[in-house]
Design a protein around this motif. Structure first.
Motif, PDB file in Angstrom:
ATOM      1  N   LEU A 160       0.828  -1.212   0.000  1.00  0.00           N
ATOM      2  CA  LEU A 160       0.000   0.000   0.000  1.00  0.00           C
ATOM      3  C   LEU A 160       0.858   1.257   0.000  1.00  0.00           C
ATOM      4  N   ILE A 161       2.044   1.174   0.572  1.00  0.00           N
ATOM      5  CA  ILE A 161       2.953   2.323   0.547  1.00  0.00           C
ATOM      6  C   ILE A 161       3.575   2.496  -0.829  1.00  0.00           C
ATOM      7  N   PHE A 162       4.020   1.389  -1.430  1.00  0.00           N
ATOM      8  CA  PHE A 162       4.840   1.503  -2.640  1.00  0.00           C
ATOM      9  C   PHE A 162       4.099   1.264  -3.951  1.00  0.00           C
ATOM     10  N   ASN A 163       3.042   0.484  -3.960  1.00  0.00           N
ATOM     11  CA  ASN A 163       2.394   0.153  -5.218  1.00  0.00           C
ATOM     12  C   ASN A 163       1.321   1.161  -5.609  1.00  0.00           C
ATOM     13  N   GLY A 164       0.916   1.087  -6.863  1.00  0.00           N
ATOM     14  CA  GLY A 164       0.028   2.090  -7.425  1.00  0.00           C
ATOM     15  C   GLY A 164      -1.365   2.122  -6.841  1.00  0.00           C
ATOM     16  N   HIS A 165      -1.856   1.009  -6.296  1.00  0.00           N
ATOM     17  CA  HIS A 165      -3.179   1.017  -5.675  1.00  0.00           C
ATOM     18  C   HIS A 165      -3.127   1.637  -4.282  1.00  0.00           C
ATOM     19  N   GLY A 166      -1.904   2.044  -3.850  1.00  0.00           N
ATOM     20  CA  GLY A 166      -1.736   2.756  -2.591  1.00  0.00           C
ATOM     21  C   GLY A 166      -1.142   4.129  -2.854  1.00  0.00           C
ATOM     22  N   LEU A 167      -0.011   4.397  -2.225  1.00  0.00           N
ATOM     23  CA  LEU A 167       0.638   5.706  -2.373  1.00  0.00           C
ATOM     24  C   LEU A 167       1.471   5.822  -3.651  1.00  0.00           C
ATOM     25  N   GLY A 168       1.819   4.681  -4.269  1.00  0.00           N
ATOM     26  CA  GLY A 168       2.543   4.715  -5.541  1.00  0.00           C
ATOM     27  C   GLY A 168       3.963   5.224  -5.446  1.00  0.00           C
ATOM     28  N   LEU A 169       4.670   4.895  -4.357  1.00  0.00           N
ATOM     29  CA  LEU A 169       6.037   5.388  -4.158  1.00  0.00           C
ATOM     30  C   LEU A 169       7.096   4.411  -4.654  1.00  0.00           C
ATOM     31  N   PHE A 170       6.708   3.430  -5.434  1.00  0.00           N
ATOM     32  CA  PHE A 170       7.621   2.403  -5.933  1.00  0.00           C
ATOM     33  C   PHE A 170       8.770   3.041  -6.714  1.00  0.00           C
ATOM     34  N   GLY A 171       9.993   2.647  -6.370  1.00  0.00           N
ATOM     35  CA  GLY A 171      11.176   3.113  -7.085  1.00  0.00           C
ATOM     36  C   GLY A 171      11.647   4.498  -6.716  1.00  0.00           C
ATOM     37  N   SER A 172      11.070   5.095  -5.674  1.00  0.00           N
ATOM     38  CA  SER A 172      11.430   6.484  -5.352  1.00  0.00           C
ATOM     39  C   SER A 172      12.160   6.644  -4.016  1.00  0.00           C
ATOM     40  N   PHE A 173      12.273   5.581  -3.225  1.00  0.00           N
ATOM     41  CA  PHE A 173      12.897   5.683  -1.909  1.00  0.00           C
ATOM     42  C   PHE A 173      14.358   5.237  -1.950  1.00  0.00           C
ATOM     43  N   ASP A 174      15.217   6.005  -1.286  1.00  0.00           N
ATOM     44  CA  ASP A 174      16.591   5.523  -1.114  1.00  0.00           C
ATOM     45  C   ASP A 174      16.622   4.568   0.084  1.00  0.00           C
ATOM     46  N   ARG A 175      17.818   4.076   0.435  1.00  0.00           N
ATOM     47  CA  ARG A 175      17.896   3.038   1.465  1.00  0.00           C
ATOM     48  C   ARG A 175      17.597   3.562   2.866  1.00  0.00           C
ATOM     49  N   LEU A 176      17.896   4.811   3.136  1.00  0.00           N
ATOM     50  CA  LEU A 176      17.546   5.395   4.427  1.00  0.00           C
ATOM     51  C   LEU A 176      16.029   5.476   4.574  1.00  0.00           C
ATOM     52  N   GLN A 177      15.358   5.940   3.532  1.00  0.00           N
ATOM     53  CA  GLN A 177      13.902   6.044   3.576  1.00  0.00           C
ATOM     54  C   GLN A 177      13.258   4.658   3.711  1.00  0.00           C
ATOM     55  N   GLN A 178      13.835   3.676   3.016  1.00  0.00           N
ATOM     56  CA  GLN A 178      13.338   2.301   3.154  1.00  0.00           C
ATOM     57  C   GLN A 178      13.458   1.821   4.593  1.00  0.00           C
ATOM     58  N   PHE A 179      14.591   2.128   5.221  1.00  0.00           N
ATOM     59  CA  PHE A 179      14.822   1.676   6.585  1.00  0.00           C
ATOM     60  C   PHE A 179      13.875   2.363   7.562  1.00  0.00           C
ATOM     61  N   LEU A 180      13.514   3.602   7.288  1.00  0.00           N
ATOM     62  CA  LEU A 180      12.543   4.302   8.127  1.00  0.00           C
ATOM     63  C   LEU A 180      11.168   3.640   8.032  1.00  0.00           C
ATOM     64  N   VAL A 181      10.832   3.138   6.854  1.00  0.00           N
ATOM     65  CA  VAL A 181       9.588   2.377   6.700  1.00  0.00           C
ATOM     66  C   VAL A 181       9.655   1.108   7.548  1.00  0.00           C
ATOM     67  N   VAL A 182      10.800   0.419   7.509  1.00  0.00           N
ATOM     68  CA  VAL A 182      10.984  -0.800   8.293  1.00  0.00           C
ATOM     69  C   VAL A 182      10.737  -0.519   9.776  1.00  0.00           C
ATOM     70  N   ILE A 183      11.369   0.509  10.303  1.00  0.00           N
ATOM     71  CA  ILE A 183      11.221   0.848  11.724  1.00  0.00           C
ATOM     72  C   ILE A 183       9.772   1.183  12.056  1.00  0.00           C
ATOM     73  N   SER A 184       9.103   1.909  11.173  1.00  0.00           N
ATOM     74  CA  SER A 184       7.702   2.288  11.399  1.00  0.00           C
ATOM     75  C   SER A 184       6.811   1.050  11.462  1.00  0.00           C
ATOM     76  N   VAL A 185       7.034   0.105  10.563  1.00  0.00           N
ATOM     77  CA  VAL A 185       6.231  -1.131  10.562  1.00  0.00           C
ATOM     78  C   VAL A 185       6.535  -1.957  11.809  1.00  0.00           C
ATOM     79  N   TRP A 186       7.800  -1.992  12.228  1.00  0.00           N
ATOM     80  CA  TRP A 186       8.161  -2.689  13.466  1.00  0.00           C
ATOM     81  C   TRP A 186       7.374  -2.136  14.649  1.00  0.00           C
TER      82      TRP A 186
END
Length: 401
Positions: free
Chosen positions: A341-367
């Motif tokens: 839902l964060i990355f795919n088009g039926h959600g926020l559509g952010l696929f391919g736009s996050f660097d590794r720091l931003q990805q890791f922030l998503v990981v921590i948020s989901v944790w």
């Protein structure tokens, strides 16, 4: 030696297993976040997608050394232990073991197929259902037999990688692994597809899922996952996973796993850079570094988690982590739903736009979300929703078991 009942509550939960499951389900998101947020090949080839520029290389190095294949190995080990635990309890009740086990694996397979083709391509449940059906037949073999079978299965993908790398001419090796370097057009196509509507994503998702469940499964996943499951049977039957050993034992397990595991991880990463992330090298010799170091690091993590458990370190956090482990199935699928839902088009559509720091922030948020929600659910219910459904489908009964 401590008695097993000391580590089990009145509902027959083995706390150390729940704790390890919680640790593994959180850790596996570090592995999977790249595949959620970038095109498929970005997982194997870190030079594409978020790339290795600036601080991205440090986040990738952390992932490579501390996460990649490690948590999947722990999950596989725990799955094998779960096969033994489940069948032992069924046998104690005098019920039909094989019928219930294979019914359980059938429903897991179905859950996995739904997950892979309708939610996220990187599903592991299909492989676990097939491998879990296979290892069932060895659950009562002697420890010596299980050790031999584990080594044989573990060495098969390693041997295939060596044969491929050293047996193929350089030009043939390069052409075989040309898919490692997707063109700009292919990267753009995949990115736009995953940013598109749910139905626009489907052709790419189906294609990749079929590839993972056929070629990748037969070349590597079947052998490695089955080997780890057999190892899990050994570790469970020896009382290691149920925290029956001394704290000194788990400290030694940490050293046995982490020292050579970190060394091999560092060497593997250094050699991958030295090869300039060459496809033939990364997909074969580099993969072998990951397979071996992944096993060693998994053992180190198991030692660390159970040592902390026995020492009573971070008790409140352990309570939350155990809850996450009791709901590992629900949390695993839940992570896929949230991240798609964060990355795919039926959600926020952010696929391919996050660097590794931003990805890791998503990981921590989901944790954080998982660690908050899991204890709240289990305060009112014995199981997570998917655990409950899987259990009821297995027994074909909506009565209490």
């Amino acid at each position: 030696m401590p008695k097993l009942y000391q580590f089990i509550d009145l509902k027959y939960r083995i706390h150390s297993l729940d704790l390890l499951r919680g640790f593994a389900v959180l850790g596996i998101l570090i592995m999977n976040i790249t595949s959620f947020s970038q095109i498929g090949m970005a997982y194997m080839n870190p030079t594409i997608g978020a790339g290795l520029e600036g601080y991205n290389q440090y986040f990738h190095a952390f992932n490579f050394i501390f996460a990649d294949t490690r948590f999947m190995s722990i999950f596989s080990i725990l799955f094998g232990a779960g096969v033994v635990l489940f069948t032992q309890r069924i046998e104690a009740k005098g019920e039909r073991v094989a019928a219930l086990h294979f019914r359980r694996m059938f429903w897991l397979l179905l859950f996995g197929l739904i997950h892979a083709y309708f939610i996220w391509v990187g599903d592991i449940l299909v492989a676990y259902a097939i491998c879990g059906s296979f290892v069932f037949f060895f659950r009562k073999k002697s420890i010596q037999t299980l050790v031999i079978l584990t080594l044989i299965l573990f060495l098969i993908p390693i041997s295939l990688n060596f044969i491929t790398y050293f047996g193929m001419p350089a030009d043939e090796l390069e052409s075989t692994f040309a898919f490692f370097y997707p063109s700009a057009e292919e990267i753009s196509y995949q990115t736009q597809a995953m940013r598109g509507s749910y139905f626009e994503q489907m052709p790419l998702r189906v294609k990749e899922a079929i590839g993972l469940q056929t070629v990748v499964f037969m070349i590597e996943m079947f052998w490695r996952a089955s080997a780890m499951m057999l190892l899990g049977m050994i570790l469970y039957r020896k009382g290691i996973l149920s925290a029956e050993k001394s704290t000194g034992y788990y400290k030694n397990l940490m050293l046995l796993g982490f020292v050579p595991g970190l060394m091999l991880s560092g060497i593997g990463l250094n050699e991958a850079y030295a090869s300039n992330w060459n496809a033939g090298y990364v997909m074969n010799i580099g993969a072998n570094f990951k397979i071996v170091s992944g096993l060693l690091m998994a053992l180190g993590y198991i030692g660390l988690v159970i040592w902390c458990y026995k020492k009573g370190v971070f008790k409140k956090f352990q309570t939350r982590l155990r809850a996450a482990g009791r709901m590992a199935f629900t949390n695993y699928i839940g992570m896929s739903v949230i991240c798609t839902l964060i990355f795919n088009g039926h959600g926020l559509g952010l696929f391919g736009s996050f660097d590794r720091l931003q990805q890791f922030l998503v990981v921590i948020s989901v944790w954080i979300l998982i660690l908050i929600i899991s204890p709240l659910v289990l305060k009112n219910y014995r199981f997570g929703p998917l655990e409950w459904l899987w259990r009821k489908l297995t027994y074909f009964s909506f009565t209490k078991h």
